[in-house]
Write an enzyme that holds these catalytic residues in place. Structure first.
Site, PDB file in Angstrom:
ATOM      1  N   LEU A  58      36.109  26.031   2.373  1.00 21.60           N
ATOM      2  CA  LEU A  58      36.205  25.049   1.280  1.00 21.60           C
ATOM      3  C   LEU A  58      34.900  24.312   1.021  1.00 21.60           C
ATOM      4  O   LEU A  58      34.827  23.527   0.074  1.00 21.60           O
ATOM      5  CB  LEU A  58      37.333  24.049   1.553  1.00 21.60           C
ATOM      6  CG  LEU A  58      38.751  24.617   1.502  1.00 21.60           C
ATOM      7  CD1 LEU A  58      39.774  23.497   1.551  1.00 21.60           C
ATOM      8  CD2 LEU A  58      38.971  25.484   0.262  1.00 21.60           C
ATOM      9  N   ASN A  89      31.911  26.151   8.903  1.00 22.09           N
ATOM     10  CA  ASN A  89      30.503  26.273   8.510  1.00 22.09           C
ATOM     11  C   ASN A  89      30.189  25.272   7.397  1.00 22.09           C
ATOM     12  O   ASN A  89      30.051  25.607   6.229  1.00 22.09           O
ATOM     13  CB  ASN A  89      30.148  27.709   8.119  1.00 22.09           C
ATOM     14  CG  ASN A  89      31.112  28.341   7.137  1.00 22.09           C
ATOM     15  OD1 ASN A  89      32.211  27.838   6.914  1.00 22.09           O
ATOM     16  ND2 ASN A  89      30.700  29.444   6.562  1.00 22.09           N
ATOM     17  N   ASN A 253      30.783  39.701   3.962  1.00 13.46           N
ATOM     18  CA  ASN A 253      30.556  40.014   5.364  1.00 13.46           C
ATOM     19  C   ASN A 253      31.850  39.791   6.149  1.00 13.46           C
ATOM     20  O   ASN A 253      32.364  38.671   6.139  1.00 13.46           O
ATOM     21  CB  ASN A 253      29.441  39.151   5.945  1.00 13.46           C
ATOM     22  CG  ASN A 253      29.070  39.555   7.354  1.00 13.46           C
ATOM     23  OD1 ASN A 253      29.282  40.697   7.750  1.00 13.46           O
ATOM     24  ND2 ASN A 253      28.531  38.624   8.123  1.00 13.46           N
ATOM     25  N   ASP A 280      39.899  35.064   3.381  1.00 12.07           N
ATOM     26  CA  ASP A 280      38.468  34.806   3.599  1.00 12.07           C
ATOM     27  C   ASP A 280      37.839  34.285   2.305  1.00 12.07           C
ATOM     28  O   ASP A 280      36.755  34.699   1.901  1.00 12.07           O
ATOM     29  CB  ASP A 280      37.745  36.057   4.101  1.00 12.07           C
ATOM     30  CG  ASP A 280      36.344  35.746   4.636  1.00 12.07           C
ATOM     31  OD1 ASP A 280      35.991  34.550   4.744  1.00 12.07           O
ATOM     32  OD2 ASP A 280      35.594  36.694   4.931  1.00 12.07           O
ATOM     33  N   HIS A 284      30.956  30.707  -3.984  1.00 11.99           N
ATOM     34  CA  HIS A 284      29.524  30.451  -4.179  1.00 11.99           C
ATOM     35  C   HIS A 284      29.298  30.081  -5.642  1.00 11.99           C
ATOM     36  O   HIS A 284      30.105  30.417  -6.521  1.00 11.99           O
ATOM     37  CB  HIS A 284      28.690  31.681  -3.826  1.00 11.99           C
ATOM     38  CG  HIS A 284      28.734  32.039  -2.372  1.00 11.99           C
ATOM     39  ND1 HIS A 284      28.133  31.271  -1.402  1.00 11.99           N
ATOM     40  CD2 HIS A 284      29.314  33.084  -1.723  1.00 11.99           C
ATOM     41  CE1 HIS A 284      28.335  31.827  -0.218  1.00 11.99           C
ATOM     42  NE2 HIS A 284      29.054  32.922  -0.380  1.00 11.99           N
ATOM     43  N   GLY A 299      30.290  36.919   0.164  1.00  9.29           N
ATOM     44  CA  GLY A 299      31.561  36.226  -0.006  1.00  9.29           C
ATOM     45  C   GLY A 299      32.122  36.278  -1.404  1.00  9.29           C
ATOM     46  O   GLY A 299      31.386  36.313  -2.390  1.00  9.29           O
TER      47      GLY A 299
END
Length: 402
Positions: A58, A89, A253, A280, A284, A299
Site C-alpha cells: 500500500l 517495504n 518480481n 501481490d 507504481h 510490480g
C-alpha cells in the site's frame, strides 16, 4: 439494517437465502425475511465471504505518490477483499513498534477494510540485523522482508527462533543473492529455507511462488507434516514470459516465467501444494511505469482483478469449484495467518462480497480505484466481478454507486 434478498449464499454449499445485517453483525439468515429494512436485491448473484489478501503493497507511509492506505483500501473493496495484509517495504520500515505505529495510525484513520500490517524481519529490510520481533509480536500476525530475500542464513536462523517463540508466521520472498530473479534464484532459496524452517519448526510461508522446482520442494516438505505453506499470484497462474513483449505492465518480481512454469503453478494450486492466491498488489506511478522495460520498477496492481481472473479461468472452466475458491481466498488465509473468520453465519461480523457471475465486464482504466494504473489486464473481458462489498456491516463498494 440492511437486508440482502434472493442471493445464492456460499456456506458449505450454495443456497438461496436472505441475510439481515444490523450494525456490524449478521443477525439472521433464512429463506424469506421481510420487514422495513434497506433492501438490496441479489437475485442470480453469489453472496460470498469477504475475501482475504495476505500480500499487498500500500506504499504508505513513505511512497504516497504510488498509493495510499485510503486508495489501496478502496481498490481492495472494489475487488471484494474485506481483509488485507500490507507488506513492510515502507518509509519508515515497520521494524519497531514506534515505526509500526505511524502506519497503524493511518490505517485506523483512512482504511475502509480490515488491514493487518506485517512487521519487518530485519532492521530497514537490510538483512543485517534483526528487527524488534519480540516487541512487534504484540501488534502483528506475521513478519517479512518482502521485496528482498534474507540471504544471511545465520540471521534467518536466529529470527526463526524469535518468530517461533511468539507464534507468528514468516512470509518469505525467496531469492538467492547470486542468481537473483532467475528461476534458480527462487528455487535454491526455497530449498535451503525449507531446511531451516523444518529445523526450527516454525510457521513458514513462501510468497509468490513461480517455478516448477519450488513447488516440487514445497510439495515434498508438506508430506512430512511441516508448517510450510505458500501462495501464488494471478499473474503467475495466467500469464507467462511469451506475453511480455517489452510491455512494462508485464514486469514484476518474480518475473513471468515459462509456459511450463505457468502450468506447474496452476497444477500446484489445484493439487493443494499452493494454499493461497494472493494478488501481490504493487502500485507504481504512471511516470515510473512509462519508462522503458529495463528501467521501470517491478510490480502490477491486482486487488481489483484477482477474483474475476480466478473465476473466469478456473471456476467458469470447471477446473475448480466455488469451494476451492473459498479455500484459496478465505479459509486458508484465515487459518494460516490467524485472521478473523469471514464465514457467513449468524453472529459473525458481516464481511462479504456479492458477485455477478453471469455478465462479463471489460476492465478499463476509468474504473480503477487504486491510485495506480499499472495493470496488464486492462481490456480483459472477465466474469465474476464484485458488485457489492460489505465490511464490518458497512457498504464499502457498490458498482456504479447504486
Amino acid at each position: 439494517m440492511i437486508l440482502l434478498k434472493n442471493g445464492l449464499v456460499m456456506q458449505d454449499e450454495l443456497k438461496k437465502l436472505d441475510i439481515l445485517i444490523d450494525d456490524e453483525k449478521i443477525i439472521e439468515i433464512a429463506p424469506d425475511i421481510f420487514g422495513d429494512y434497506e433492501v438490496i436485491d441479489c437475485s442470480g448473484r453469489i453472496i460470498f465471504p469477504g475475501l482475504i489478501d495476505v500480500h499487498v503493497h500500500l506504499r504508505e507511509p513513505g511512497f504516497e505518490y504510488k498509493e495510499t492506505i485510503k486508495t489501496g483500501s478502496m481498490s481492495a473493496a472494489k475487488g471484494g477483499f474485506t481483509t488485507i495484509m500490507t507488506m513492510p517495504n515502507l518509509k519508515p520500515v515497520p521494524d519497531s513498534v514506534e515505526n509500526l505505529k505511524i502506519e497503524m495510525d493511518i490505517i485506523n484513520k483512512d482504511s475502509i477494510v480490515n488491514i493487518y500490517p506485517y512487521g519487518a524481519f530485519t532492521k530497514g529490510e537490510k538483512g543485517e540485523e534483526l528487527a524488534d520481533i519480540d516487541d512487534l509480536a504484540k501488534y502483528v500476525k506475521a513478519i517479512s522482508d518482502d521485496g528482498v530475500g534474507v540471504n544471511n542464513l545465520e540471521l534467518l536462523d536466529q529470527g526463526m527462533k524469535l518468530v517461533k517463540k511468539n507464534n507468528l508466521v514468516i512470509a518469505s520472498h525467496a531469492e538467492d543473492n547470486i542468481y537473483k530473479t532467475a528461476p534458480k534464484g527462487e528455487y535454491l532459496a526455497v530449498e535451503r529455507e525449507i531446511k531451516y524452517a523444518i529445523k526450527n519448526d516454525v510457521k513458514y510461508h513462501f510468497c509468490h511462488m513461480s517455478t516448477k522446482e519450488s513447488f516440487d520442494f514445497i510439495r515434498e516438505a508438506k508430506k512430512n507434516g511441516t508448517e510450510i505453506t505458500c501462495e501464488v499470484a494471478p499473474h503467475h497462474l495466467f500469464l507467462n514470459e511469451e506475453m511480455i513483449k517489452g510491455n512494462p505492465n508485464f514486469k514484476m518480481n518474480p518475473p513471468l516465467r515459462s509456459r511450463e512454469d505457468m502450468e506447474a503453478t496452476i497444477n500446484a494450486l489445484l493439487d493443494g501444494t499452493a494454499d493461497i492466491i494472493a494478488s501481490d498488489h504493487a502500485p507504481h506511478s504512471k511516470e515510473e511505469k512509462q519508462r522503458e522495460y529495463s528501467k521501470c520498477p517491478n510490480g502490477i496492481i491486482g486487488l481489483e482483478t484477482t477474483l474475476p481472473l480466478v473465476y473466469t479461468n478456473l471456476i467458469k472452466t470447471n477446473k475448480a469449484s466455488l469451494l476451492d475458491l473459498k479455500r484459496w481466498l478465505v479459509d486458508n488465509p484465515s487459518r494460516i495467518f490467524n485472521l478473523e473468520n469471514n464465514e457467513i453465519k449468524v453472529g459473525n461480523n458481516c464481511n462479504l462480497v456479492v458477485i455477478d457471475i453471469d455478465n462479463p465486464h471489460t476492465y478499463s482504466i476509468d474504473e480503477i480505484k487504486s491510485k495506480a494504473q499499472n495493470s496488464p489486464y486492462i481490456g480483459y473481458k472477465l466474469y465474476g466481478w464484485p458488485v457489492l462489498t460489505i465490511c464490518n456491516g458497512k457498504i464499502v463498494y457498490q458498482k456504479d454507486g447504486k
